[in-house]
Design a protein around this motif. Structure first.
Motif: not given
Length: 159
Positions: A57-62, A82-87, A92-94
């Motif tokens: 039931g937990v989903a994310g980076w910590f 959110p930080l990991k998603k931005a990274e 992907r953009q790079a």
């Protein structure tokens, strides 16, 4: 435990306080967290890590810190999803930019201006090159990027 932990884990606060961790989060043993926590108790060495958790039931980076307290541990964690998603978005953009640059048959080079104390442009510094330029110059990125134009091509920059 506190309300933030309850919100992040989708468990009631009293469950987090009263129930064994292995009962609420069975995956934590399989993922190696139990062994890592036990190691902190045995060695007294603090553990700091970034860890993904997509189970129970937990989903994310910590961002997780585990510190010995008596014969147990204190666990502190911060949701850095959110930080990991931005990274990941940045990576992907790079990769997209690199594939577009390297897909060109034309040599492409990017430079940053180098200025003197008065602000006058005195040189340019290589920042990026594409595959066509690597082939043409026979210079890998680590040999060219960061070099000054006047140093790498002195004949073409004479005033």
């Amino acid at each position: 435990s506190n309300q933030t932990a309850a919100d992040l884990t989708h468990h009631a606060l009293n469950e987090l306080i009263c129930c064994p961790t292995s009962e609420l989060f069975p995956y934590y043993k399989e993922a190696g967290f139990f062994d890592a926590y036990a190691n902190v108790v045995e060695t007294g060495e603090t553990l700091r890590t970034h860890q993904s958790y997509y189970a129970d039931g937990v989903a994310g980076w910590f961002d997780v810190t585990v510190v010995k307290r008596g014969d147990g541990v204190v666990l502190s964690f911060l949701d850095i999803t959110p930080l990991k998603k931005a990274e990941d978005d940045h990576r992907r953009q790079a990769e997209l930019l690199r594939s577009v640059l390297d897909g060109s048959q034309n040599a492409i080079v990017c430079f940053d201006a180098v200025r003197d104390a008065t602000g006058r442009i005195v040189d340019f510094c290589y920042t990026v090159q594409n595959e066509a330029n690597r082939r043409e110059r026979s210079d890998p990125d680590n040999a060219l990027v960061g070099q000054l134009l006047r140093t790498s091509m002195p004949a073409s920059t004479d005033e």
